[in-house]
Scaffold this motif. Structure first.
Motif, PDB file in Angstrom:
ATOM      1  N   LEU A  77       0.822  -1.214   0.000  1.00 22.49           N
ATOM      2  CA  LEU A  77       0.000   0.000   0.000  1.00 22.49           C
ATOM      3  C   LEU A  77       0.854   1.261   0.000  1.00 22.49           C
ATOM      4  N   ASN A  78       2.056   1.210   0.627  1.00 24.09           N
ATOM      5  CA  ASN A  78       2.912   2.394   0.706  1.00 24.09           C
ATOM      6  C   ASN A  78       3.739   2.614  -0.552  1.00 24.09           C
ATOM      7  N   THR A  79       3.930   1.578  -1.346  1.00 20.75           N
ATOM      8  CA  THR A  79       4.800   1.709  -2.530  1.00 20.75           C
ATOM      9  C   THR A  79       4.021   1.786  -3.842  1.00 20.75           C
ATOM     10  N   LYS A  80       2.795   1.302  -3.854  1.00 21.54           N
ATOM     11  CA  LYS A  80       2.011   1.314  -5.092  1.00 21.54           C
ATOM     12  C   LYS A  80       1.199   2.601  -5.192  1.00 21.54           C
ATOM     13  N   LYS A  81       1.124   3.129  -6.398  1.00 25.76           N
ATOM     14  CA  LYS A  81       0.313   4.309  -6.668  1.00 25.76           C
ATOM     15  C   LYS A  81      -0.986   3.887  -7.350  1.00 25.76           C
ATOM     16  N   GLU A  82      -1.890   4.847  -7.435  1.00 29.20           N
ATOM     17  CA  GLU A  82      -3.190   4.532  -8.042  1.00 29.20           C
ATOM     18  C   GLU A  82      -3.034   4.056  -9.482  1.00 29.20           C
ATOM     19  N   GLY A  83      -2.091   4.677 -10.204  1.00 32.14           N
ATOM     20  CA  GLY A  83      -1.886   4.282 -11.600  1.00 32.14           C
ATOM     21  C   GLY A  83      -1.282   2.908 -11.751  1.00 32.14           C
ATOM     22  N   ASP A  84      -0.700   2.362 -10.656  1.00 28.05           N
ATOM     23  CA  ASP A  84      -0.077   1.035 -10.725  1.00 28.05           C
ATOM     24  C   ASP A  84      -1.078  -0.094 -10.515  1.00 28.05           C
ATOM     25  N   MET A  85      -2.310   0.241 -10.143  1.00 26.43           N
ATOM     26  CA  MET A  85      -3.291  -0.789  -9.780  1.00 26.43           C
ATOM     27  C   MET A  85      -3.961  -1.367 -11.025  1.00 26.43           C
ATOM     28  N   ASP A  86      -3.173  -2.216 -11.717  1.00 31.25           N
ATOM     29  CA  ASP A  86      -3.753  -2.931 -12.847  1.00 31.25           C
ATOM     30  C   ASP A  86      -4.347  -4.244 -12.354  1.00 31.25           C
ATOM     31  N   ASP A  87      -4.763  -5.104 -13.270  1.00 32.98           N
ATOM     32  CA  ASP A  87      -5.405  -6.363 -12.874  1.00 32.98           C
ATOM     33  C   ASP A  87      -4.468  -7.250 -12.061  1.00 32.98           C
ATOM     34  N   ASP A  88      -3.195  -7.343 -12.476  1.00 35.01           N
ATOM     35  CA  ASP A  88      -2.240  -8.196 -11.756  1.00 35.01           C
ATOM     36  C   ASP A  88      -2.003  -7.683 -10.344  1.00 35.01           C
ATOM     37  N   ALA A  89      -1.842  -6.353 -10.207  1.00 36.19           N
ATOM     38  CA  ALA A  89      -1.598  -5.771  -8.885  1.00 36.19           C
ATOM     39  C   ALA A  89      -2.804  -5.979  -7.973  1.00 36.19           C
ATOM     40  N   LYS A 111      -8.651  -2.368   6.673  1.00 37.97           N
ATOM     41  CA  LYS A 111      -9.560  -2.840   5.615  1.00 37.97           C
ATOM     42  C   LYS A 111     -10.027  -1.718   4.678  1.00 37.97           C
ATOM     43  N   PRO A 112     -10.389  -0.514   5.203  1.00 36.78           N
ATOM     44  CA  PRO A 112     -10.818   0.550   4.272  1.00 36.78           C
ATOM     45  C   PRO A 112      -9.751   0.909   3.241  1.00 36.78           C
ATOM     46  N   ARG A 113      -8.454   0.923   3.676  1.00 36.53           N
ATOM     47  CA  ARG A 113      -7.384   1.247   2.729  1.00 36.53           C
ATOM     48  C   ARG A 113      -7.254   0.171   1.657  1.00 36.53           C
ATOM     49  N   VAL A 114      -7.354  -1.095   2.080  1.00 38.52           N
ATOM     50  CA  VAL A 114      -7.261  -2.194   1.110  1.00 38.52           C
ATOM     51  C   VAL A 114      -8.448  -2.152   0.143  1.00 38.52           C
ATOM     52  N   ASP A 115      -9.637  -1.956   0.721  1.00 40.16           N
ATOM     53  CA  ASP A 115     -10.829  -1.889  -0.145  1.00 40.16           C
ATOM     54  C   ASP A 115     -10.719  -0.743  -1.142  1.00 40.16           C
ATOM     55  N   ARG A 116     -10.200   0.402  -0.643  1.00 40.76           N
ATOM     56  CA  ARG A 116     -10.068   1.558  -1.534  1.00 40.76           C
ATOM     57  C   ARG A 116      -9.066   1.274  -2.644  1.00 40.76           C
ATOM     58  N   ALA A 117      -7.963   0.593  -2.280  1.00 42.44           N
ATOM     59  CA  ALA A 117      -6.961   0.256  -3.297  1.00 42.44           C
ATOM     60  C   ALA A 117      -7.532  -0.721  -4.321  1.00 42.44           C
ATOM     61  N   LEU A 118      -8.297  -1.712  -3.816  1.00 40.66           N
ATOM     62  CA  LEU A 118      -8.911  -2.675  -4.738  1.00 40.66           C
ATOM     63  C   LEU A 118     -10.005  -2.024  -5.579  1.00 40.66           C
ATOM     64  N   GLU A 119     -10.658  -1.022  -4.996  1.00 40.59           N
ATOM     65  CA  GLU A 119     -11.731  -0.342  -5.720  1.00 40.59           C
ATOM     66  C   GLU A 119     -11.197   0.566  -6.810  1.00 40.59           C
ATOM     67  N   MET A 120      -9.912   0.947  -6.698  1.00 38.21           N
ATOM     68  CA  MET A 120      -9.363   1.878  -7.680  1.00 38.21           C
ATOM     69  C   MET A 120      -9.460   1.311  -9.093  1.00 38.21           C
ATOM     70  N   LYS A 121      -9.126   0.014  -9.220  1.00 38.44           N
ATOM     71  CA  LYS A 121      -9.198  -0.596 -10.553  1.00 38.44           C
ATOM     72  C   LYS A 121     -10.633  -0.648 -11.037  1.00 38.44           C
ATOM     73  N   LYS A 122     -11.525  -1.005 -10.103  1.00 43.96           N
ATOM     74  CA  LYS A 122     -12.941  -1.057 -10.470  1.00 43.96           C
ATOM     75  C   LYS A 122     -13.447   0.327 -10.857  1.00 43.96           C
ATOM     76  N   GLU A 124     -11.593   2.719 -11.952  1.00 42.03           N
ATOM     77  CA  GLU A 124     -10.970   3.064 -13.229  1.00 42.03           C
ATOM     78  C   GLU A 124     -11.735   2.431 -14.389  1.00 42.03           C
ATOM     79  N   LYS A 125     -12.130   1.148 -14.191  1.00 45.33           N
ATOM     80  CA  LYS A 125     -12.922   0.479 -15.226  1.00 45.33           C
ATOM     81  C   LYS A 125     -14.271   1.161 -15.394  1.00 45.33           C
ATOM     82  N   ASP A 126     -14.882   1.495 -14.220  1.00 44.43           N
ATOM     83  CA  ASP A 126     -16.172   2.183 -14.293  1.00 44.43           C
ATOM     84  C   ASP A 126     -16.034   3.524 -15.002  1.00 44.43           C
TER      85      ASP A 126
END
Length: 267
Positions: A77-89, A111-122, A124-126
């Motif tokens: 969470l500290n090293t990945k940026k929003e733009g890095d959150m592709d499907d593999d990440a 959990k909120p931080r993880v959910d937010r990070a996982l939601e970023m890709k969604k 982005e897709k949305d």
């Protein structure tokens, strides 16, 4: 039991690993963890002291594995940026989080931080889907405007055609009436010519018939004249005959009287 869980999880861990130093050090007497993760543990254990309480409930090996799992999630969470959150990440973070959930930590703060990070890709897709929908809607709107303009022009063109058609219909009706009148006149002339010719033919026929009748009448008059002459001759002959009959009757009467007197004288 906890060792079996750790071994099972380690076998199921993803092949991809975060690039963290392989050097391990002791952290607060809890167990050995990767050196690069110590600053993260210091920060979050100060904020959430309940993380240290795990050492009272679990074996040392399980605690080391649990802190390693926690450190990997925090490092991610500290090293990945929003733009890095592709499907593999996203898939990798989801795997790390599922492993961490069975560690026994109170993770309500994470959990909120993880959910937010996982939601970023969604999200982005949305967002991408929304942009595509907006583009599609704009395209449809442009097409609708174009179709509306085409329809408007077609309506005007149709109205002008209807006006032209009305004028053409009036002209056609007038031409039709004139043509009908001319046709009637032509028909009348043709009929008149035909009647005249028929009358002429009939007159000629009557003249011929009259000539024939006149000829027959002349012939009849000639025959009648001849018959009159013959009748006159017959009348004269008849008169002569009657006179002869009267003379003969007179002679017979005289002869009878003479004969009667002769007989009387004899007897």
């Amino acid at each position: 039991m906890e060792n079996k869980i750790v071994e099972s999880i380690e076998r199921l861990s993803p092949k991809e690993t975060i690039s963290i130093s392989s050097e391990v050090v002791d952290f607060r007497g809890i167990g050995k963890v990767e050196k690069e993760l110590i600053p993260l543990f210091e920060e979050f254990c100060s904020l959430y002291p309940s993380l240290i309480d795990i050492k009272k409930k679990r074996s040392r090996r399980f605690i080391e594995w649990a802190f390693t799992a926690l450190g990997r999630v925090l490092h991610f969470l500290n090293t990945k940026k929003e733009g890095d959150m592709d499907d593999d990440a996203c898939n990798y973070l989801q795997t790390l989080w599922e492993e961490l959930e069975i560690s026994g930590f109170d993770l309500s703060w994470l959990k909120p931080r993880v959910d937010r990070a996982l939601e970023m890709k969604k999200l982005e897709k949305d967002m991408t889907n929304l942009e595509m929908e907006v583009k599609t809607s704009m395209t449809k709107l442009i097409e609708a405007k174009v179709n509306l303009e085409i329809t408007r022009r077609l309506v005007k063109l149709k109205e002008s055609f209807e006006e032209c058609d009305l004028d053409a219909e009036i002209r056609y009706d007038l031409v039709k009436r004139i043509s009908h009148k001319e046709t009637l006149e032509d028909a009348f002339e043709i009929s008149a010519v035909r009647v005249t010719e028929a009358v002429k033919d009939k007159v000629e026929h009557l003249k011929e018939k009259l000539a024939m009748v006149q000829s027959d009448l002349d012939e009849a008059l000639k025959v009648n004249s001849k018959l009159n002459i013959e009748l006159q001759d017959l009348g004269v002959a008849h008169a002569d005959c009657e006179k002869k009959q009267e003379d003969l009757a007179t002679q017979l009467r005289l002869f009878s009287l003479f004969d009667s007197g002769f007989r009387t004288a004899t007897f």
